[in-house]
Scaffold this motif. Structure first.
Motif, mmCIF file in Angstrom:
data_model
loop_
_atom_site.group_PDB
_atom_site.id
_atom_site.type_symbol
_atom_site.label_atom_id
_atom_site.label_comp_id
_atom_site.label_asym_id
_atom_site.label_seq_id
_atom_site.Cartn_x
_atom_site.Cartn_y
_atom_site.Cartn_z
ATOM 1 N N PHE A 207 0.874 -1.168 0.000
ATOM 2 C CA PHE A 207 0.000 0.000 0.000
ATOM 3 C C PHE A 207 0.922 1.231 0.000
ATOM 4 O O PHE A 207 1.506 1.610 1.004
ATOM 5 N N GLU A 208 1.055 1.812 -1.203
ATOM 6 C CA GLU A 208 2.161 2.733 -1.431
ATOM 7 C C GLU A 208 2.175 3.991 -0.562
ATOM 8 O O GLU A 208 3.203 4.361 -0.010
ATOM 9 N N VAL A 209 1.005 4.645 -0.456
ATOM 10 C CA VAL A 209 0.963 5.878 0.330
ATOM 11 C C VAL A 209 1.422 5.611 1.761
ATOM 12 O O VAL A 209 2.188 6.368 2.346
ATOM 13 N N LEU A 210 0.964 4.497 2.273
ATOM 14 C CA LEU A 210 1.328 4.170 3.650
ATOM 15 C C LEU A 210 2.809 3.818 3.754
ATOM 16 O O LEU A 210 3.478 4.200 4.714
ATOM 17 N N ARG A 211 3.300 3.115 2.747
ATOM 18 C CA ARG A 211 4.715 2.741 2.765
ATOM 19 C C ARG A 211 5.589 3.992 2.842
ATOM 20 O O ARG A 211 6.476 4.102 3.667
ATOM 21 N N GLN A 212 5.283 4.947 1.983
ATOM 22 C CA GLN A 212 6.076 6.175 1.975
ATOM 23 C C GLN A 212 5.961 6.905 3.297
ATOM 24 O O GLN A 212 6.932 7.411 3.849
ATOM 25 N N ARG A 213 4.731 6.943 3.802
ATOM 26 C CA ARG A 213 4.489 7.650 5.054
ATOM 27 C C ARG A 213 5.239 6.984 6.209
ATOM 28 O O ARG A 213 5.792 7.650 7.071
ATOM 29 N N LEU A 214 5.230 5.675 6.190
ATOM 30 C CA LEU A 214 5.884 4.964 7.284
ATOM 31 C C LEU A 214 7.402 5.159 7.238
ATOM 32 O O LEU A 214 8.051 5.264 8.281
ATOM 33 N N HIS A 215 7.945 5.244 6.044
ATOM 34 C CA HIS A 215 9.375 5.560 5.946
ATOM 35 C C HIS A 215 9.658 6.896 6.655
ATOM 36 O O HIS A 215 10.619 7.023 7.406
ATOM 37 N N VAL A 216 8.783 7.861 6.397
ATOM 38 C CA VAL A 216 8.964 9.180 7.002
ATOM 39 C C VAL A 216 8.779 9.097 8.521
ATOM 40 O O VAL A 216 9.547 9.675 9.285
ATOM 41 N N LEU A 217 7.745 8.357 8.940
ATOM 42 C CA LEU A 217 7.491 8.245 10.384
ATOM 43 C C LEU A 217 8.669 7.590 11.106
ATOM 44 O O LEU A 217 9.051 8.005 12.201
ATOM 45 N N VAL A 218 9.238 6.586 10.490
ATOM 46 C CA VAL A 218 10.392 5.915 11.095
ATOM 47 C C VAL A 218 11.557 6.894 11.193
ATOM 48 O O VAL A 218 12.216 7.004 12.230
ATOM 49 N N GLU A 219 11.749 7.654 10.125
ATOM 50 C CA GLU A 219 12.842 8.625 10.135
ATOM 51 C C GLU A 219 12.619 9.663 11.233
ATOM 52 O O GLU A 219 13.515 9.990 12.001
ATOM 53 N N LYS A 220 11.382 10.154 11.314
ATOM 54 C CA LYS A 220 11.094 11.164 12.337
ATOM 55 C C LYS A 220 11.235 10.594 13.734
ATOM 56 O O LYS A 220 11.710 11.272 14.648
ATOM 57 N N ARG A 221 10.840 9.365 13.877
ATOM 58 C CA ARG A 221 10.968 8.729 15.185
ATOM 59 C C ARG A 221 12.441 8.685 15.590
ATOM 60 O O ARG A 221 12.807 8.981 16.717
ATOM 61 N N LEU A 222 13.272 8.328 14.623
ATOM 62 C CA LEU A 222 14.698 8.207 14.925
ATOM 63 C C LEU A 222 15.343 9.571 15.135
ATOM 64 O O LEU A 222 16.287 9.716 15.889
#
Ligand code: ATP
Ligand code: MG
Lengths: 453, 256
Positions: free
Chosen positions: A415-430
């Motif tokens: 699910f592409e939109v979510l995939r991209q978003r989750l990449h960003v969320l992981v980055e922000k989390r870190l």
């Protein structure tokens, strides 16, 4: 107070109250769970379940209030919230504590029905009761069922393909410690398809919260269910999440959970593959800092023939955090040509972080292909030095390596939109840029009315 | 040409209690090219690593300054920001981190250190394009993970590409010639020469005269058993090519 003592107290509170106000559809289920509870508590006292007792004690230590009358809470909060994964354009549902809100009710696509259990039409009562049935002996789980004052019933009609993702935002908002018992029942009928995204948020991050969420899914023949879960709550939150799913012939179940922020999280997956030719993909990532605990437990039972399952769970552990993974694959007699693979990879970025793993295979059938592997390693010091030698500060290099470590879990999401978003969320989390609702990377607080335009 | 860019005095370092560098003295001025040669295991890569801040090594004595700053007191990243660059003998593979993200992080970290704004995406991509041209680096490599699955030659080219991007004051090229085919050697050496100015300097570590045909050294040093035992002009490299190290070894070992 120990967990076992707390369990006893919740039972007493409910008895003294003359039961909780449960939806008619699940009355039998709730009664049955309540009746089985005393023995389950007794058994637990003698033999605390595999979740080690000190952790359960920590989860149950706060004196949580329970909402026995199912009083509706903070409807205005529901109205002002939207977990905006940009361009997600989802069908929005909101759980405010344990109150069900369905803002998308008026615009559901054909083939998708969503009801609060309390308002469930008679014709679906039997189905909801079958879905909600609690067969486990876990006292914690039985209490969750006992406290069921409402829940979501989601039904996807045969052949319906729901493109728009359904999003359930779990919001916690309370000034006193609260136990929320949340229930999501999903029935995907033959050849239907649905995507569900769950997000956890806390608007009162200082308040202790026991977030007990049970998701029960039945995937009929040929159906396809995708379930994603992003936890971004607060360190004061303890979460017990249970997914119990039954898969019939040629059904497809994809699950991905992301633990980005919280206190203690225990995700349990009980997957029953009863049909033939089914496909199951379970994955999860957890990034833990401080004294966080992330615990994933999988029990995947293959009964049908020619089924394929893949599991990929990854933990990145910093500071004094603790991670656990317990994965059990059971291949029953007759489950011919099962192809099951389970992978657990962990990275310890601090000498005080801990990771416990227990992969397990039980195979009662000859003609199967099963594999499992669990590895726990440190950050790659050579890579860190190489990056530093190019001027990248160590903490940033650590972040980049952690993100790289997690990337295959995220990349698995179709699910592409979510995939991209989750990449960003992981980055922000870190990066440490999220953490409270005010700064949370999921960028909520978009007015729903705006969304509706 | 009198100001010192790198000054290493009596530098001692080791690993796990074993001394590898046993008193290195080396002074490099802007505009100079120094070659360091020496038998296998003599400590050439150790010296590079110690100067770059490789945490595996422990400095046990001596000093090293870059442009007057105490190099040994700086973190590896700050040494880079101060203008030190090491082209690794064995570049490290970093699965999951793309070359583009890696370089962007490196460039912006340096800019931040210098108090500059991060580069815009367009500017950055333009620069990447220009710098790739310096060593004729295949642009397909940019979207791949750092060094992952790169051929030996591609890894070395990639090192010099990074050097081109970071524009260091002092570059240490640790056996950059190994793994390069004849054409690649010419291209990579040509790239190094293009980056040469009066203000920067280069240390070339190599076993072969071949590289020094392209990158002409002003000084040649022989490192043996953790010490610079002999220094000379470019002709020393030719002499080594002809005679090997035996005469040096005899001279040094005989002295004891
Ligand atoms: N990580 C390490 N652990 C143990 N010993 C090491 C380590 N790195 C280097 N050494 C030892 O230090 C000595 C010097 O090694 P170094 O790599 O600096 O040599 P070199 O001059 O670069 O050799 P070469 O020409 O083969 O590249 C060798 O004896 C080597 O075995
Ligand atoms: Mg070497």
């Amino acid at each position: 107070m120990t967990a076992a003592e707390s369990f006893g107290q919740y039972l007493e509170i409910v008895r003294a109250h003359g039961g909780s106000k449960c939806p008619k559809a699940v009355e039998g289920v709730v009664r049955e769970a309540t009746e089985r509870l005393p023995r389950a508590i007794e058994a637990y006292r003698h033999d605390p379940e595999d979740l080690d007792s000190c952790r359960a004690d920590r989860i149950y230590a706060p004196d949580y209030a329970v909402n026995l009358d199912g009083v509706t809470m903070n409807a205005d909060v529901a109205a002002s919230f939207h977990c905006g994964v940009p361009q997600l354009n989802s069908l929005l549902c909101v759980y405010v504590n344990d109150s069900v809100h369905i803002p998308c009710a008026g615009k559901l696509p054909a083939g998708l029905e969503i009801y609060p259990l309390r308002e469930l039409p008679e014709e679906y009562h039997a189905d909801a009761a079958a879905l909600a049935k609690n067969t486990s002996d876990s006292p914690a789980g039985l209490i969750d069922t006992m406290l069921m004052t409402d829940g979501f019933y989601i039904r996807v009609a045969a052949g319906a393909v729901i493109d728009k993702p359904l999003q359930i935002v779990n919001i916690f908002n309370s000034t006193m410690p609260l136990y929320t018992s949340r229930h999501i029942l999903v029935h995907a009928l033959e050849n239907s398809q649905v995507k569900i995204l769950l997000c956890d948020h806390s608007q009162t991050p200082q308040t202790a919260h026991l977030n007990a969420e049970t998701v029960r899914v039945v995937a009929d023949n040929g159906s396809k269910v995708e379930l994603y879960d992003i936890e971004e709550s607060s360190p004061a939150t303890s979460r017990r999440w249970l997914l119990e799913a039954t898969q019939h012939d040629s059904s497809n179940l994809t699950v991905c959970t992301a633990f980005l922020r919280g206190g203690i999280t225990r995700n349990e997956y009980r997957i029953n593959v009863v049909g033939d030719g089914a496909d199951t993909s379970l994955s999860g990532l957890a990034i833990c800092t401080g004294s966080q605990i992330a615990d994933n437990r999988v029990t995947l039972v293959h009964r049908g023939r020619h089924c394929r399952s893949r599991q990929l769970f990854k933990n990145a552990m910093f500071d004094e955090s603790t991670g656990a993974f317990g994965g059990k694959i059971i291949v029953e007699e007759g489950a011919e040509a099962t192809d099951a693979v389970q992978t657990n990879r962990n990275m310890l970025a601090s000498p005080s972080a801990r990771m416990l793993t227990a992969p397990q295979l039980e195979i009662y059938c000859d003609d199967v292909k099963c594999g499992h592997g669990a590895t726990t390693g440190q950050l790659d010091e050579r890579a860190l030095f190489y990056m530093q030698s190019r001027g990248i500060p160590r903490h940033e290099a650590t972040m980049m390596l952690t993100q790289a470590f997690m990337s295959d879990v995220v990349d698995n999401i179709s699910f592409e939109v979510l995939r991209q978003r989750l990449h960003v969320l992981v980055e922000k989390r870190l990066n440490g840029t999220s953490g409270s609702c005010d700064t949370c990377a999921a960028a909520c607080r978009t007015n729903i009315s705006k969304e509706e335009q | 040409m009198s100001e010192e860019l790198l000054k290493v005095s009596n530098l001692r370092a080791g690993i796990d209690g074993k001394e590898i560098l046993r008193g290195i003295d080396l002074t490099i001025r802007p505009g100079e090219v120094h070659a360091i040669m020496g038998p296998n295991g003599s400590g050439k890569s150790t010296l590079s690593g110690v100067l770059a801040g490789d945490p595996r090594f422990t400095v046990t004595g001596g000093s090293a300054t870059l442009g007057g700053k105490d190099l040994l007191a700086l973190s590896p990243e700050d040494r880079s920001h101060e203008g030190l660059f090491l082209s690794f003998q064995y570049p490290v593979e970093i699965p999951g981190v793309t070359m583009v993200n890696f370089m962007r992080a490196a460039v912006n970290a340096k800019r931040k250190y210098l108090g500059q704004e991060p580069m815009s995406a367009a500017e950055f991509l333009k620069m990447m394009r220009q710098k790739r041209a310096v060593v004729d680096l295949d642009n397909k490599l940019a979207s791949r993970s750092v060094n992952e699955g790169f051929s030996g030659g591609e890894k070395k080219r990639n090192e010099i590409f990074q050097m081109a991007v970071l524009e260091p004051r002092l570059s240490i090229l640790d056996e950059t010639d190994s793994g390069l085919d004849i054409d690649a050697l010419r291209i990579v050496a040509g790239g190094v020469n293009k980056l040469k100015t009066d203000n920067n300097a280069t240390i070339v570590i190599t076993h072969y005269q071949r590289l020094l045909d392209y990158i002409k050294p002003d000084f040649v040093h022989i490192l043996y058993k953790g010490k610079i035992v002999y220094s000379g002009g470019p002709e020393l490299a030719l002499e080594l090519e002809e005679k090997g190290y035996d005469w040096i070894k005899q001279q040094v070992d005989g002295e004891k």
